[in-house]
Motif scaffolding. Structure first.
Motif, short mmCIF file in Angstrom:
data_model
loop_
_atom_site.label_atom_id
_atom_site.label_comp_id
_atom_site.label_asym_id
_atom_site.label_seq_id
_atom_site.Cartn_x
_atom_site.Cartn_y
_atom_site.Cartn_z
N ARG A 20 -11.41 -4.30 2.17
CA ARG A 20 -11.45 -5.52 3.00
C ARG A 20 -10.79 -6.70 2.30
O ARG A 20 -10.10 -7.50 2.91
CB ARG A 20 -12.90 -5.86 3.38
N TYR A 21 -11.01 -6.84 0.98
CA TYR A 21 -10.41 -7.94 0.22
C TYR A 21 -8.88 -7.82 0.21
O TYR A 21 -8.17 -8.78 0.51
CB TYR A 21 -10.96 -7.96 -1.21
N TYR A 22 -8.38 -6.65 -0.14
CA TYR A 22 -6.93 -6.47 -0.26
C TYR A 22 -6.23 -6.61 1.09
O TYR A 22 -5.12 -7.12 1.17
CB TYR A 22 -6.59 -5.13 -0.91
N THR A 23 -6.87 -6.15 2.16
CA THR A 23 -6.24 -6.25 3.49
C THR A 23 -6.54 -7.59 4.15
O THR A 23 -5.64 -8.23 4.68
CB THR A 23 -6.67 -5.09 4.41
N GLY A 24 -7.79 -8.04 4.13
CA GLY A 24 -8.17 -9.26 4.84
C GLY A 24 -7.80 -10.54 4.12
O GLY A 24 -7.38 -11.51 4.75
N VAL A 25 -7.96 -10.59 2.80
CA VAL A 25 -7.67 -11.80 2.03
C VAL A 25 -6.22 -11.81 1.56
O VAL A 25 -5.49 -12.78 1.77
CB VAL A 25 -8.64 -11.95 0.83
N LEU A 26 -5.77 -10.71 0.92
CA LEU A 26 -4.41 -10.68 0.37
C LEU A 26 -3.36 -10.28 1.40
O LEU A 26 -2.18 -10.48 1.17
CB LEU A 26 -4.35 -9.74 -0.84
N GLY A 27 -3.77 -9.66 2.50
CA GLY A 27 -2.82 -9.29 3.55
C GLY A 27 -2.06 -8.00 3.27
O GLY A 27 -1.05 -7.74 3.93
N PHE A 28 -2.51 -7.19 2.32
CA PHE A 28 -1.85 -5.91 2.05
C PHE A 28 -2.08 -4.96 3.23
O PHE A 28 -3.10 -5.05 3.92
CB PHE A 28 -2.40 -5.28 0.78
N GLU A 29 -1.18 -4.03 3.43
CA GLU A 29 -1.30 -3.04 4.49
C GLU A 29 -1.51 -1.66 3.86
O GLU A 29 -0.86 -1.32 2.88
CB GLU A 29 -0.03 -3.01 5.35
N THR A 30 -2.42 -0.87 4.45
CA THR A 30 -2.70 0.45 3.90
C THR A 30 -1.81 1.51 4.52
O THR A 30 -1.24 1.33 5.59
CB THR A 30 -4.17 0.85 4.12
N THR A 31 -1.72 2.61 3.80
CA THR A 31 -1.01 3.80 4.24
C THR A 31 -1.94 4.99 3.97
O THR A 31 -2.86 4.85 3.16
CB THR A 31 0.34 3.94 3.50
N PRO A 32 -1.78 6.12 4.62
CA PRO A 32 -2.71 7.24 4.39
C PRO A 32 -2.81 7.62 2.91
O PRO A 32 -1.83 7.59 2.17
CB PRO A 32 -2.09 8.37 5.21
N GLY A 33 -4.03 7.97 2.52
CA GLY A 33 -4.28 8.37 1.14
C GLY A 33 -5.55 9.19 1.08
O GLY A 33 -6.17 9.47 2.11
N PRO A 34 -6.00 9.55 -0.11
CA PRO A 34 -7.21 10.36 -0.26
C PRO A 34 -8.45 9.56 0.15
O PRO A 34 -8.42 8.33 0.20
CB PRO A 34 -7.23 10.71 -1.75
N PRO A 35 -9.56 10.24 0.44
CA PRO A 35 -10.75 9.56 0.93
C PRO A 35 -11.41 8.61 -0.08
O PRO A 35 -12.11 7.69 0.32
CB PRO A 35 -11.71 10.70 1.30
N ASN A 36 -11.18 8.81 -1.36
CA ASN A 36 -11.80 7.93 -2.36
C ASN A 36 -10.86 6.82 -2.82
O ASN A 36 -11.05 6.23 -3.87
CB ASN A 36 -12.25 8.76 -3.57
N ALA A 37 -9.84 6.50 -1.99
CA ALA A 37 -8.87 5.48 -2.38
C ALA A 37 -8.31 4.78 -1.14
O ALA A 37 -8.36 5.30 -0.03
CB ALA A 37 -7.72 6.11 -3.16
N ALA A 38 -7.79 3.58 -1.38
CA ALA A 38 -6.99 2.88 -0.37
C ALA A 38 -5.62 2.68 -1.00
O ALA A 38 -5.49 2.05 -2.05
CB ALA A 38 -7.61 1.54 -0.01
#
Length: 119
Positions: A20-38
């Motif tokens: 939530r911090y990296y996407t909501g505050v910093l504005g980073f976008e996620t891509t598919p990855g393993p379940p224990n990582a963003a």
């Protein structure tokens, strides 16, 4: 031997909160990855992920002695945006060795520096 930095993983104690911090505050976008990582989308350079540490990697001192730098097209505008979103600024915008720059600290204690790069 010459190497190319390919992947950086920062450990977190709370993956959902960190995501939530990296996407909501910093504005980073996620891509598919393993379940224990963003894993985050990259424009170039090394890929970045936040992940839960393996048992042998657990420590109370995440981020100690490490600084990760990101290039952004407008450091002052990005600083204003993420500071308003709640980023903990530990070094305000200033001119540095690589141009205009500022630093934030993540909830897990990682220092992230953003410096202005040519568009």
């Amino acid at each position: 031997m010459h190497t190319t930095l390919d992947f950086i993983a920062l450990h977190t104690t709370d993956l959902d909160a960190a995501r939530r911090y990296y996407t909501g505050v910093l504005g980073f976008e996620t891509t598919p990855g393993p379940p224990n990582a963003a894993v985050f989308i990259q424009a170039g350079g090394a890929a970045l992920a936040i992940r839960e540490p393996l048992p042998h990697e657990r420590t109370k001192h995440f981020g100690a002695g490490v600084s990760v730098w990101f290039g952004v097209p407008d450091a002052d505008a990005y600083h204003a945006r993420i500071a308003a979103a709640g980023a903990q600024v530990i070094q305000p915008p200033q001119d540095g060795p690589f141009g205009r720059m500022f630093s934030v600290r993540t909830p897990d204690g990682h220092a992230l520096t953003f410096h202005q790069t040519p568009a």
